[in-house]
Design an enzyme around this catalytic site. Structure first.
Site, PDB file in Angstrom:
ATOM      1  N   ASP A  67      42.896  10.797   7.573  1.00 53.25           N
ATOM      2  CA  ASP A  67      42.577  11.300   6.238  1.00 53.25           C
ATOM      3  C   ASP A  67      42.683  12.816   6.152  1.00 53.25           C
ATOM      4  O   ASP A  67      42.818  13.499   7.159  1.00 53.25           O
ATOM      5  CB  ASP A  67      41.170  10.837   5.821  1.00 53.25           C
ATOM      6  CG  ASP A  67      40.152  10.938   6.962  1.00 53.25           C
ATOM      7  OD1 ASP A  67      40.428  11.647   7.944  1.00 53.25           O
ATOM      8  OD2 ASP A  67      39.092  10.314   6.855  1.00 53.25           O
ATOM      9  N   ASN A 136      27.250   5.577   5.790  1.00 49.45           N
ATOM     10  CA  ASN A 136      27.283   4.502   4.786  1.00 49.45           C
ATOM     11  C   ASN A 136      28.291   3.398   5.142  1.00 49.45           C
ATOM     12  O   ASN A 136      28.621   2.560   4.314  1.00 49.45           O
ATOM     13  CB  ASN A 136      27.592   5.063   3.388  1.00 49.45           C
ATOM     14  CG  ASN A 136      28.969   5.723   3.314  1.00 49.45           C
ATOM     15  OD1 ASN A 136      29.716   5.755   4.299  1.00 49.45           O
ATOM     16  ND2 ASN A 136      29.320   6.234   2.154  1.00 49.45           N
ATOM     17  N   HIS A 138      31.505   3.878   6.036  1.00 50.73           N
ATOM     18  CA  HIS A 138      32.918   4.126   5.727  1.00 50.73           C
ATOM     19  C   HIS A 138      33.724   4.330   7.005  1.00 50.73           C
ATOM     20  O   HIS A 138      33.201   4.771   8.026  1.00 50.73           O
ATOM     21  CB  HIS A 138      33.105   5.277   4.730  1.00 50.73           C
ATOM     22  CG  HIS A 138      32.887   6.663   5.253  1.00 50.73           C
ATOM     23  ND1 HIS A 138      32.011   7.553   4.676  1.00 50.73           N
ATOM     24  CD2 HIS A 138      33.467   7.332   6.285  1.00 50.73           C
ATOM     25  CE1 HIS A 138      32.055   8.694   5.338  1.00 50.73           C
ATOM     26  NE2 HIS A 138      32.921   8.589   6.321  1.00 50.73           N
ATOM     27  N   GLU A 143      35.377   4.424   1.285  1.00 47.96           N
ATOM     28  CA  GLU A 143      33.962   4.406   0.911  1.00 47.96           C
ATOM     29  C   GLU A 143      33.547   3.003   0.469  1.00 47.96           C
ATOM     30  O   GLU A 143      34.400   2.187   0.087  1.00 47.96           O
ATOM     31  CB  GLU A 143      33.731   5.379  -0.250  1.00 47.96           C
ATOM     32  CG  GLU A 143      34.027   6.845   0.084  1.00 47.96           C
ATOM     33  CD  GLU A 143      32.896   7.538   0.851  1.00 47.96           C
ATOM     34  OE1 GLU A 143      32.170   6.859   1.619  1.00 47.96           O
ATOM     35  OE2 GLU A 143      32.749   8.757   0.690  1.00 47.96           O
TER      36      GLU A 143
HETATM   37  C1  GLP Z   1      34.140  11.644   7.962  1.00 50.49           C
HETATM   38  C2  GLP Z   1      35.556  11.203   8.359  1.00 50.49           C
HETATM   39  C3  GLP Z   1      35.522   9.916   9.142  1.00 50.49           C
HETATM   40  C4  GLP Z   1      34.492  10.030  10.227  1.00 50.49           C
HETATM   41  C5  GLP Z   1      33.116  10.130   9.633  1.00 50.49           C
HETATM   42  C6  GLP Z   1      32.023  10.275  10.666  1.00 50.49           C
HETATM   43  O1  GLP Z   1      33.787  11.243   6.707  1.00 50.49           O
HETATM   44  N1  GLP Z   1      36.434  11.045   7.258  1.00 50.49           N
HETATM   45  O2  GLP Z   1      36.820   9.659   9.659  1.00 50.49           O
HETATM   46  O3  GLP Z   1      34.551   8.895  11.068  1.00 50.49           O
HETATM   47  O4  GLP Z   1      33.069  11.253   8.777  1.00 50.49           O
HETATM   48  O5  GLP Z   1      31.958  11.615  11.089  1.00 50.49           O
HETATM   49  P1  GLP Z   1      31.166  12.095  12.358  1.00 50.49           P
HETATM   50  O6  GLP Z   1      31.912  11.594  13.527  1.00 50.49           O
HETATM   51  O7  GLP Z   1      31.183  13.587  12.261  1.00 50.49           O
HETATM   52  O8  GLP Z   1      29.795  11.540  12.258  1.00 50.49           O
END
Ligand code: GLP
Length: 246
Positions: A67, A136, A138, A143
């Protein structure tokens, strides 16, 4: 779904990196799907260490990232392109001509999503997709909603996602974008192998839903239950609610 619980994120990073390094050494032209966020950072460090020891070369891999934020250039410190350059690509021999990213600066977002969808196909699909998970539920920026998306799309981020990630933007005096481009659930599910890493107590609820919940777009990660080759790496805190009644 294989669920592997480790004592800490460092142990996880060694195992996850090992799977990725083996894949590359089996086939130097592997197609790897990478993720951003805090979860994969230690794994990237282990891959860099192994590159520095001469145990693996990333020269011929093709990469796709999950993304990117809409409106951010590759030079913006909070863009996911910058993150990958800083945390992996720039510290190895990755060939930037083989690095694929959704462009946050595209003027026609729909065309950009179509381009990415086609590009994944042209490259023969993804061998291993690495994932984190949002609090959440995702994955990528898929989402919670009422349907699973197939190909890449533009998404309005939820408040929960903004609350989890805005600190990175505030640190440099910026406001977090409200929109992002993300691979769809279909793109993720078509990867031949998936590795998801979740650590810390803040992920425990989402992890419980992912492993034990009903498959539903209201927790997008639950779709992974339907994939034939998924490994979920958890530390004890992220795994703490597994097996408990709701
Ligand atoms: C973001 C990214 C995801 C990631 C998630 C968790 O929203 N788009 O790809 O897996 O957050 O992030 P973190 O690993 O910093 O908890």
């Amino acid at each position: 779904m294989r669920v592997i619980i480790k004592d800490n994120p460092i142990e996880i990073s060694h195992e996850a990196a090992d799977i990725i390094v083996k894949q590359i050494n089996n086939y130097h032209g592997s197609v790897l799907g990478f993720a951003t966020g805090a979860s994969p950072v230690e794994t990237y460090k282990r891959i860099i260490e192994r590159y520095e020891k001469g145990e693996v070369s990333l020269k011929y891999i093709t990469t796709f990232n999950l993304d990117e934020y809409v409106g951010l250039s590759r030079e913006n410190v909070n863009s996911y392109f910058y993150f990958m350059k800083d945390n992996l690509f720039g510290k190895t021999d990755v060939d930037f001509n083989r690095v694929n990213f959704l462009s946050g600066e595209a003027t026609d977002l729909e065309a950009e999503c179509k381009r990415y969808y086609d590009r994944i196909r042209e490259c023969g699909g993804i061998d291993i997709q690495l994932l984190g998970i949002g609090t959440n539920g995702h994955i990528g920026f898929n989402e919670p909603g009422d349907k699973f998306a197939d190909g890449p799309f533009a998404v309005k981020l939820t408040q929960s996602t903004i609350d989890s990630n805005k600190k990175y933007f505030e640190a440099v005096g910026d406001t977090m974008p409200e929109y992002a481009l993300t691979m769809g659930i279909g793109d993720i599910m078509r990867a031949r192998k998936i590795i998801l890493i979740a650590t810390g107590e803040s992920k425990a609820k989402a992890v419980k839903e992912l492993v034990e919940g009903q498959v539903s777009p209201s927790c997008p990660a639950t779709i992974l239950q339907m994939h034939a080759d998924v490994t979920i790496f958890l530390d004890k805190a992220a795994a703490s609610l597994l097996g408990e009644k709701k």
